[in-house]
Structure formats: structure tokens, C-alpha cells
Design a protein around this motif. Structure first.
Motif, PDB file in Angstrom:
ATOM      1  N   ASN A  43       0.760  -1.047  -0.138  1.00 29.17           N
ATOM      2  CA  ASN A  43      -0.028  -0.030   0.002  1.00 29.17           C
ATOM      3  C   ASN A  43       0.815   1.256   0.006  1.00 29.17           C
ATOM      4  O   ASN A  43       0.467   2.187  -0.539  1.00 29.17           O
ATOM      5  CB  ASN A  43      -0.763   0.019   1.189  1.00 29.17           C
ATOM      6  CG  ASN A  43      -2.068  -1.005   0.920  1.00 29.17           C
ATOM      7  OD1 ASN A  43      -2.529  -1.354  -0.168  1.00 29.17           O
ATOM      8  ND2 ASN A  43      -2.546  -1.400   2.024  1.00 29.17           N
ATOM      9  N   ILE A  44       1.886   1.187   0.625  1.00 30.34           N
ATOM     10  CA  ILE A  44       2.786   2.386   0.702  1.00 30.34           C
ATOM     11  C   ILE A  44       3.374   2.591  -0.683  1.00 30.34           C
ATOM     12  O   ILE A  44       3.434   3.583  -1.281  1.00 30.34           O
ATOM     13  CB  ILE A  44       3.816   2.009   1.657  1.00 30.34           C
ATOM     14  CG1 ILE A  44       3.562   2.114   3.207  1.00 30.34           C
ATOM     15  CG2 ILE A  44       5.231   3.305   1.583  1.00 30.34           C
ATOM     16  CD1 ILE A  44       4.263   1.897   4.311  1.00 30.34           C
ATOM     17  N   ILE A  45       3.909   1.528  -1.254  1.00 33.83           N
ATOM     18  CA  ILE A  45       4.531   1.598  -2.817  1.00 33.83           C
ATOM     19  C   ILE A  45       3.358   1.941  -3.705  1.00 33.83           C
ATOM     20  O   ILE A  45       3.536   2.765  -4.739  1.00 33.83           O
ATOM     21  CB  ILE A  45       4.926   0.139  -3.207  1.00 33.83           C
ATOM     22  CG1 ILE A  45       6.388  -0.134  -2.212  1.00 33.83           C
ATOM     23  CG2 ILE A  45       5.417  -0.092  -4.559  1.00 33.83           C
ATOM     24  CD1 ILE A  45       6.559  -1.333  -2.345  1.00 33.83           C
ATOM     25  N   LEU A  46       2.120   1.496  -3.445  1.00 32.72           N
ATOM     26  CA  LEU A  46       1.019   1.822  -4.370  1.00 32.72           C
ATOM     27  C   LEU A  46       0.853   3.303  -4.428  1.00 32.72           C
ATOM     28  O   LEU A  46       0.520   4.057  -5.214  1.00 32.72           O
ATOM     29  CB  LEU A  46      -0.243   0.955  -4.127  1.00 32.72           C
ATOM     30  CG  LEU A  46      -1.473   1.540  -4.891  1.00 32.72           C
ATOM     31  CD1 LEU A  46      -1.235   1.088  -6.483  1.00 32.72           C
ATOM     32  CD2 LEU A  46      -2.717   0.722  -4.683  1.00 32.72           C
ATOM     33  N   ALA A  47       0.929   3.804  -3.084  1.00 31.96           N
ATOM     34  CA  ALA A  47       0.401   5.277  -2.799  1.00 31.96           C
ATOM     35  C   ALA A  47       1.687   6.055  -3.500  1.00 31.96           C
ATOM     36  O   ALA A  47       1.501   7.227  -4.023  1.00 31.96           O
ATOM     37  CB  ALA A  47       0.461   5.772  -1.540  1.00 31.96           C
ATOM     38  N   ASP A  48       2.782   5.582  -3.134  1.00 26.82           N
ATOM     39  CA  ASP A  48       4.158   6.329  -3.968  1.00 26.82           C
ATOM     40  C   ASP A  48       4.127   6.103  -5.337  1.00 26.82           C
ATOM     41  O   ASP A  48       4.358   7.392  -6.018  1.00 26.82           O
ATOM     42  CB  ASP A  48       5.256   5.624  -3.317  1.00 26.82           C
ATOM     43  CG  ASP A  48       6.388   6.459  -3.782  1.00 26.82           C
ATOM     44  OD1 ASP A  48       6.318   7.925  -3.801  1.00 26.82           O
ATOM     45  OD2 ASP A  48       7.444   6.117  -3.889  1.00 26.82           O
ATOM     46  N   SER A  49       3.354   5.248  -5.870  1.00 26.33           N
ATOM     47  CA  SER A  49       3.451   4.844  -7.368  1.00 26.33           C
ATOM     48  C   SER A  49       2.385   5.949  -7.891  1.00 26.33           C
ATOM     49  O   SER A  49       2.434   6.155  -9.179  1.00 26.33           O
ATOM     50  CB  SER A  49       3.275   3.608  -7.871  1.00 26.33           C
ATOM     51  OG  SER A  49       4.305   2.865  -7.134  1.00 26.33           O
ATOM     52  N   THR A  50       1.437   6.084  -7.268  1.00 22.82           N
ATOM     53  CA  THR A  50       0.357   7.174  -7.765  1.00 22.82           C
ATOM     54  C   THR A  50       0.243   8.486  -7.288  1.00 22.82           C
ATOM     55  O   THR A  50       0.678   9.265  -8.242  1.00 22.82           O
ATOM     56  CB  THR A  50      -1.135   6.346  -7.426  1.00 22.82           C
ATOM     57  OG1 THR A  50      -0.981   6.383  -6.063  1.00 22.82           O
ATOM     58  CG2 THR A  50      -1.225   4.989  -7.952  1.00 22.82           C
ATOM     59  N   VAL A  51       0.279   8.965  -6.149  1.00 23.76           N
ATOM     60  CA  VAL A  51      -0.013  10.016  -5.529  1.00 23.76           C
ATOM     61  C   VAL A  51       1.515  10.756  -5.700  1.00 23.76           C
ATOM     62  O   VAL A  51       1.733  11.963  -5.958  1.00 23.76           O
ATOM     63  CB  VAL A  51      -0.382  10.062  -4.052  1.00 23.76           C
ATOM     64  CG1 VAL A  51      -0.273  11.568  -3.271  1.00 23.76           C
ATOM     65  CG2 VAL A  51      -1.900   9.381  -4.030  1.00 23.76           C
ATOM     66  N   GLY A  52       2.524   9.866  -5.255  1.00 24.27           N
ATOM     67  CA  GLY A  52       4.039  10.290  -5.279  1.00 24.27           C
ATOM     68  C   GLY A  52       4.437  10.662  -6.732  1.00 24.27           C
ATOM     69  O   GLY A  52       4.914  11.541  -6.845  1.00 24.27           O
ATOM     70  N   LEU A  53       3.813   9.954  -7.773  1.00 19.97           N
ATOM     71  CA  LEU A  53       4.213  10.464  -9.092  1.00 19.97           C
ATOM     72  C   LEU A  53       3.546  11.686  -9.486  1.00 19.97           C
ATOM     73  O   LEU A  53       4.213  12.388  -9.933  1.00 19.97           O
ATOM     74  CB  LEU A  53       3.856   9.361  -9.900  1.00 19.97           C
ATOM     75  CG  LEU A  53       4.305   9.384 -11.561  1.00 19.97           C
ATOM     76  CD1 LEU A  53       5.760   9.443 -11.641  1.00 19.97           C
ATOM     77  CD2 LEU A  53       3.817   8.187 -12.147  1.00 19.97           C
ATOM     78  N   VAL A  54       2.288  11.782  -8.949  1.00 21.29           N
ATOM     79  CA  VAL A  54       1.906  13.310  -9.392  1.00 21.29           C
ATOM     80  C   VAL A  54       2.338  14.010  -8.620  1.00 21.29           C
ATOM     81  O   VAL A  54       2.626  15.335  -9.113  1.00 21.29           O
ATOM     82  CB  VAL A  54       0.009  13.134  -9.013  1.00 21.29           C
ATOM     83  CG1 VAL A  54      -0.406  14.483  -8.924  1.00 21.29           C
ATOM     84  CG2 VAL A  54      -0.685  12.086  -9.839  1.00 21.29           C
TER      85      VAL A  54
END
Length: 109
Positions: free
Chosen positions: A82-93
Motif C-alpha cells: 500500500n505504501i508503494i502503491l501510494a508512492d506510485s500514484t500520489v507520489g508520481l503526481v
């Protein structure tokens, strides 16, 4: 067994983004962000500061990947994922927004 697969995938991925950050920080010519885009030295006021800001941006992105990797390997793959998913979506934006600010800050007028 699934922790091993998780590590086989996430350690090289996290390393890749860490190395991009280090490369951007140490680069002598301006670092680019978008694929196929280049930034010329004539467009940037301070190339060293511009590259340092880019490097920090990439290293912050990779730091969250490392945190997700360590938590996923040691504690819970679900929380780490979930941390990686958040980084890969919100973090990328957030990276795209950050790069826009970096580019505006160091662009010659």
C-alpha cells in the motif's frame, strides 16, 4: 516465500530510482524529467542547483519505495504494498508538480 518475490522485485526497483536521484544530482548538464524531453543549459539559470533539486525529488520518491520495501519484507506485505502503491500514484503526481516548480524556479526569463 512471497517475501522473497517481493524483495526480488522491489529492491532493484528502489535501487533504480535511488540511482536516478544520484545521477540527477551529480550530472553536469541539466537533468530532464519527461521522456523524450531535453533541457538545454541555456534555459537554466543555475544548473547545479537545478540538478540538486531534481536529485532530491527523485531520492524522496525512492525513499518511500525503500520504506515500503522494508515494511513489506519485515512486517506486512499488504502494508508495504500500500505504501508503494501510494508512492506510485500520489507520489508520481507530486513529482510532476514538484518538477514543474523546479523548472519554473530555475528557468531563465
Amino acid at each position: 516465500m512471497s517475501n522473497i518475490f517481493f524483495l526480488i522485485i522491489m529492491v532493484p526497483t528502489s535501487l533504480l530510482f535511488t540511482f536516478i536521484g544520484i545521477y540527477a544530482w551529480r550530472r553536469k548538464k541539466p537533468m530532464w524529467f519527461w521522456a523524450g524531453d531535453t533541457v538545454s543549459e541555456d534555459e537554466i539559470t543555475d544548473v547545479c542547483a537545478y540538478n540538486r533539486a531534481n536529485g532530491i525529488m527523485w531520492l524522496c520518491f525512492s525513499l518511500l519505495l525503500w520504506i515500503g520495501t522494508i515494511i513489506g519484507a519485515c512486517y506486512s506485505i499488504i502494508i508495504g504494498s500500500n505504501i508503494i502503491l501510494a508512492d506510485s500514484t500520489v507520489g508520481l503526481v507530486l513529482m510532476m508538480i514538484t518538477y514543474t516548480f523546479i523548472r519554473k524556479k530555475y528557468k531563465k526569463i
